[in-house]
Design a protein around this motif. Structure first.
Motif, PDB file in Angstrom:
ATOM      1  N   CYS A   1     -22.383  52.306 -63.795  1.00  0.00           N
ATOM      2  CA  CYS A   1     -23.116  53.485 -64.258  1.00  0.00           C
ATOM      3  C   CYS A   1     -24.225  53.179 -65.258  1.00  0.00           C
ATOM      4  CB  CYS A   1     -22.142  54.490 -64.870  1.00  0.00           C
ATOM      5  SG  CYS A   1     -21.026  55.231 -63.671  1.00  0.00           S
ATOM      6  N   THR A   2     -24.170  52.041 -65.949  1.00  0.00           N
ATOM      7  CA  THR A   2     -25.281  51.723 -66.850  1.00  0.00           C
ATOM      8  C   THR A   2     -26.548  51.407 -66.076  1.00  0.00           C
ATOM      9  OG1 THR A   2     -24.434  49.452 -66.935  1.00  0.00           O
ATOM     10  CG2 THR A   2     -23.883  50.914 -68.780  1.00  0.00           C
ATOM     11  N   ASN A   3     -26.421  51.218 -64.767  1.00  0.00           N
ATOM     12  CA  ASN A   3     -27.580  50.955 -63.912  1.00  0.00           C
ATOM     13  C   ASN A   3     -27.995  52.210 -63.155  1.00  0.00           C
ATOM     14  OD1 ASN A   3     -29.598  49.414 -62.641  1.00  0.00           O
ATOM     15  ND2 ASN A   3     -28.254  48.875 -60.936  1.00  0.00           N
ATOM     16  N   GLY A   4     -27.638  53.384 -63.661  1.00  0.00           N
ATOM     17  CA  GLY A   4     -27.989  54.632 -62.986  1.00  0.00           C
ATOM     18  C   GLY A   4     -29.486  54.866 -62.941  1.00  0.00           C
ATOM     19  N   GLY A   5     -29.918  55.659 -61.973  1.00  0.00           N
ATOM     20  CA  GLY A   5     -31.345  55.903 -61.775  1.00  0.00           C
ATOM     21  C   GLY A   5     -32.005  56.668 -62.897  1.00  0.00           C
ATOM     22  N   GLY A   6     -31.236  57.375 -63.726  1.00  0.00           N
ATOM     23  CA  GLY A   6     -31.817  58.124 -64.826  1.00  0.00           C
ATOM     24  C   GLY A   6     -31.929  57.333 -66.110  1.00  0.00           C
ATOM     25  N   GLN A   7     -31.449  56.094 -66.085  1.00  0.00           N
ATOM     26  CA  GLN A   7     -31.529  55.252 -67.272  1.00  0.00           C
ATOM     27  C   GLN A   7     -32.963  54.758 -67.491  1.00  0.00           C
ATOM     28  OE1 GLN A   7     -28.688  55.974 -68.746  1.00  0.00           O
ATOM     29  NE2 GLN A   7     -27.668  53.977 -68.840  1.00  0.00           N
ATOM     30  N   ILE A   8     -33.248  54.369 -68.705  1.00  0.00           N
ATOM     31  CA  ILE A   8     -34.584  53.876 -69.042  1.00  0.00           C
ATOM     32  C   ILE A   8     -34.756  52.468 -68.474  1.00  0.00           C
ATOM     33  CG2 ILE A   8     -36.137  53.281 -70.939  1.00  0.00           C
ATOM     34  CD1 ILE A   8     -34.627  55.429 -72.580  1.00  0.00           C
ATOM     35  N   LYS A   9     -35.838  52.250 -67.743  1.00  0.00           N
ATOM     36  CA  LYS A   9     -36.104  50.958 -67.133  1.00  0.00           C
ATOM     37  C   LYS A   9     -36.896  50.074 -68.089  1.00  0.00           C
ATOM     38  CE  LYS A   9     -33.969  52.667 -63.715  1.00  0.00           C
ATOM     39  NZ  LYS A   9     -32.550  52.307 -63.535  1.00  0.00           N
ATOM     40  N   VAL A  10     -36.782  48.789 -67.863  1.00  0.00           N
ATOM     41  CA  VAL A  10     -37.401  47.844 -68.787  1.00  0.00           C
ATOM     42  C   VAL A  10     -38.919  48.007 -68.831  1.00  0.00           C
ATOM     43  CG1 VAL A  10     -37.581  46.026 -67.037  1.00  0.00           C
ATOM     44  CG2 VAL A  10     -37.455  45.404 -69.458  1.00  0.00           C
ATOM     45  N   GLY A  11     -39.518  48.438 -67.722  1.00  0.00           N
ATOM     46  CA  GLY A  11     -40.965  48.623 -67.695  1.00  0.00           C
ATOM     47  C   GLY A  11     -41.456  49.758 -68.568  1.00  0.00           C
ATOM     48  N   ASP A  12     -40.550  50.663 -68.940  1.00  0.00           N
ATOM     49  CA  ASP A  12     -40.942  51.808 -69.765  1.00  0.00           C
ATOM     50  C   ASP A  12     -40.715  51.569 -71.254  1.00  0.00           C
ATOM     51  OD1 ASP A  12     -41.501  53.201 -67.415  1.00  0.00           O
ATOM     52  OD2 ASP A  12     -39.443  53.938 -67.258  1.00  0.00           O
ATOM     53  N   VAL A  13     -40.023  50.501 -71.598  1.00  0.00           N
ATOM     54  CA  VAL A  13     -39.590  50.307 -72.982  1.00  0.00           C
ATOM     55  C   VAL A  13     -40.771  50.133 -73.930  1.00  0.00           C
ATOM     56  CG1 VAL A  13     -38.315  48.789 -74.525  1.00  0.00           C
ATOM     57  CG2 VAL A  13     -37.368  49.377 -72.292  1.00  0.00           C
ATOM     58  N   ALA A  14     -41.734  49.281 -73.547  1.00  0.00           N
ATOM     59  CA  ALA A  14     -42.867  49.013 -74.441  1.00  0.00           C
ATOM     60  C   ALA A  14     -43.627  50.290 -74.759  1.00  0.00           C
ATOM     61  CB  ALA A  14     -43.792  47.976 -73.803  1.00  0.00           C
ATOM     62  N   THR A  15     -43.871  51.111 -73.744  1.00  0.00           N
ATOM     63  CA  THR A  15     -44.592  52.369 -73.962  1.00  0.00           C
ATOM     64  C   THR A  15     -43.812  53.303 -74.858  1.00  0.00           C
ATOM     65  OG1 THR A  15     -45.610  52.168 -71.780  1.00  0.00           O
ATOM     66  CG2 THR A  15     -45.642  54.337 -72.811  1.00  0.00           C
ATOM     67  N   LEU A  16     -42.502  53.410 -74.637  1.00  0.00           N
ATOM     68  CA  LEU A  16     -41.677  54.311 -75.434  1.00  0.00           C
ATOM     69  C   LEU A  16     -41.633  53.881 -76.891  1.00  0.00           C
ATOM     70  CD1 LEU A  16     -38.687  54.908 -72.979  1.00  0.00           C
ATOM     71  CD2 LEU A  16     -40.477  56.533 -73.606  1.00  0.00           C
ATOM     72  N   ARG A  17     -41.570  52.600 -77.135  1.00  0.00           N
ATOM     73  CA  ARG A  17     -41.522  52.118 -78.512  1.00  0.00           C
ATOM     74  C   ARG A  17     -42.842  52.356 -79.237  1.00  0.00           C
ATOM     75  NH1 ARG A  17     -38.296  46.341 -77.708  1.00  0.00           N
ATOM     76  NH2 ARG A  17     -36.248  47.264 -77.284  1.00  0.00           N
TER      77      ARG A  17
END
Length: 609
Positions: free
Chosen positions: A463-479
């Protein structure tokens, strides 16, 4: 099955299943262009290219048809989203528990004749782990930040037309304990009474993507599915049944939002089996136990829509001014008394327990506790998402056999092995002996017989790999947008890992939640989500029924008390049903009774349908 989708992806073209008739129904009729000269020859240059509009497929269509399976969650994105949460908060006044206990707001209406609502939320540990990894905080701090967003003065309450917020934010790990204890009993019943209840092997049913797949494509699997509700559904049933009984209000006046790791949980919340009609018995329309499901990424959209910087929210518990005690004392101690939560088990590696709730591991530990001196042996399957588990007695005799299957490629192998053998069509031929095929019979370990229990999850890795989880490609932008990681006036640079390493980091955050130091209080002396409120009715010193760190006796007392408070049979509160979904493709309108039933439920339940 969990696609990488968000509310902004609704313009993407999603190819329906081959059997889906809905796109054909929505195509406009091709009408020839009228011409003043009937003898005019139409050339190729004069023919305009008419592009058909995108097919509009609703949840009603998908539940009434077995054609589309893997795109079901994509359809639900537009039906349950952060936009619906904001619209509901702006539309209804918040009913505060203090006023309800005083009896001053029950039945009151606003200027437009709308009654207020109690807003409650539940948050999964996988969601907290995803946000913790994203913002480099602990899992517990991520939980506090979520509570501050939903309940605190700097979160949703700071804006909106009504200034409404969520009165209680529940950790679904609490109701997961109820699921685990009941799952162990269900597995034991399947062994002791194979002709009653669930058929052996028992297959977990907490993953809605797997359930959707089984109901629509493999009806022979349904007798094996666990009848227990998932922690999400159990939390919704608990909140609505207890609050409705306590305050004398209707279930629809309690609005429950769940924050989950995958989009398939939206599908689960929309099931007609998970509505108030199954436990309340009230007249009128059914009310969903979970009104809206959003994911970790949609939670951040929720904050962004109100101009709230999520990483800048306080990392401390919400004060009791905004998050009062639950009105039923015994249930309040169970929901928020995490000082009594289990210690993390370290007998095996975390990846062997899994990040999907630990159903299989708890069942194995229960079997081991019932057989003193026994041991658990684990053997890896053909890939990391398939494992076999066996309980052996002290003298080496096999006692219990189970397995874990994650990901649809592996699930397909499982269901094929469980498919009943077909009778031969040859004259005089008898049915092949043995009945259902034995999964991996004669395989590793030499254990004869079928699995007794199988943990099944649609997502590879759990479940930690669910489709609604934050993907690594989005992390830099979110931070960067959130301003986190700012030191000495500059954003610290960090080399982001690949997706596989990122999932390992999320898993690490998931396992970082330890109850050793959960007795901290905030500056006002209040205890928030994830902190302890000691129980007076705990039986101190009695550790003989603690399995996998869970006090089974305490859980059973809680469920019995729940049934007593609500006056509802325990089976109706804890269990659900599953039905094979028959295709409506090719049937006449008069035969499509199931579609009409689903349509009526969809209209009645509301929720943005």
């Amino acid at each position: 099955m969990s696609a990488i989708l968000s509310a902004d992806d609704l313009n993407d073209f999603i190819n329906p299943g081959v059997a889906c008739i809905k796109p054909v129904e929505t195509l406009p009729q091709q009408q020839p262009e009228l011409s003043s000269n009937p003898y005019e020859v139409t050339t190729e240059e004069k023919v305009s290219a008419n592009t058909a509009p995108p097919a509009q497929i609703s949840l009603t269509d998908c539940l009434a048809c077995s054609g589309c399976v893997t795109s079901a969650e994509a359809v639900l994105v537009s039906l349950q989203s952060h936009s619906e949460v904001l619209a509901t908060l702006d539309q209804y006044q918040e009913l505060r528990s203090t006023a309800l206990e005083a009896g001053t707001t029950v039945g009151e209406q606003d200027e437009e004749g709308r009654e207020g609502k109690i807003f409650v939320a539940s948050v999964s540990p996988q969601t907290r782990a995803s946000l913790a990894a994203t913002y480099n905080v602990s899992e517990r701090e991520a939980g506090y930040m979520i509570s501050q967003l939903l309940s605190g003065p700097y979160g949703l309450r700071s804006g909106g037309q009504q200034g409404s917020g969520f009165q209680w934010v529940i950790d679904t790990n609490v109701m997961r304990e109820v699921s685990l204890v009941a799952a162990a009993e269900e597995a034991q019943q399947a062994i002791n009474a194979p002709n009653e209840g669930v058929k052996k092997p028992v297959l977990t049913s907490a993953c809605p993507g797997w359930i959707c797949y089984a109901e629509k494509t493999h009806p022979h699997i349904l007798p094996h599915l666990s009848k227990l509700k998932s922690p999400q559904a159990l939390t919704g049933t608990l909140l609505k049944s207890v609050l409705a009984k306590k305050f004398g209000i209707r279930p629809e006046q309690v609005w429950h939002m769940a924050v989950m790791p995958c989009f398939d949980k939206k599908l689960e919340a929309s099931r007609r089996e998970l509505t108030s009609h199954t436990w309340h018995g009230q007249d009128g329309d059914a009310v969903r136990d979970v009104d809206c499901v959003i994911t970790a990424r949609e939670l951040l959209m929720l904050a962004e829509s109100r101009n709230i910087s999520f990483p800048c929210l306080p990392r401390t518990p919400v004060s009791k001014q905004y998050a009062p005690a639950f009105p039923e004392p015994t249930i309040n101690r169970f929901l928020f008394g995490r000082g009594q939560r289990q210690k993390r088990r370290r007998e095996v590696a975390d990846d062997e327990i899994g990040t999907s709730g630990g159903y299989l591991y708890h069942v194995l530990k229960t079997q081991q506790a019932q057989n003193p001196g026994s041991s658990i042996r684990i053997q890896r399957g053909r890939n990391a998402d398939v494992s076999e588990y066996s309980v052996f007695s002290a003298d080496g005799q096999p006692l219990f056999r189970a397995a874990r299957y994650y990901g649809f490629r592996n699930i397909q192998n499982l269901v094929r092995r469980l498919k009943p053998a077909k009778a031969s069509r040859m004259p005089g031929a008898a049915r092949k002996p043995g009945g259902a095929r034995k999964p991996n019979a004669g395989g590793a370990g030499g254990i004869e017989g079928d699995y007794a229990y199988v943990e099944v999850m649609a997502c590879p890795g759990g479940c930690t790999n669910g489709g609604g989880q934050i993907k690594v490609g989005d992390v830099a932008t979110l931070r960067q947008v959130g301003g986190t990681g700012i030191e000495n006036g500059s954003i610290e640079q960090e080399m982001l890992p690949a997706q596989r390493e990122w999932l390992a980091k999320v898993d690490e955050a998931y396992w970082s939640a330890e109850p050793d130091d959960l007795d901290e209080a905030d500056e006002d002396g209040n205890v928030g989500m994830g902190d302890a409120e000691r129980s007076d009715d705990s039986e101190s010193g009695k550790e003989d029924d603690v399995v996998d760190g869970i006090d089974r006796r305490r859980v059973k007392r809680l469920t019995e008390h729940w049934s007593s408070v609500t006056g509802v049979e325990l089976e109706k509160l804890l269990c659900t049903t599953y039905l094979a979904v028959e295709s409506e493709v090719g049937k006449s309108k008069g035969e499509s009774s199931e579609m009409e039933k689903v349509s009526a439920l969809a209209v009645a339940a509301g929720g943005g349908w």
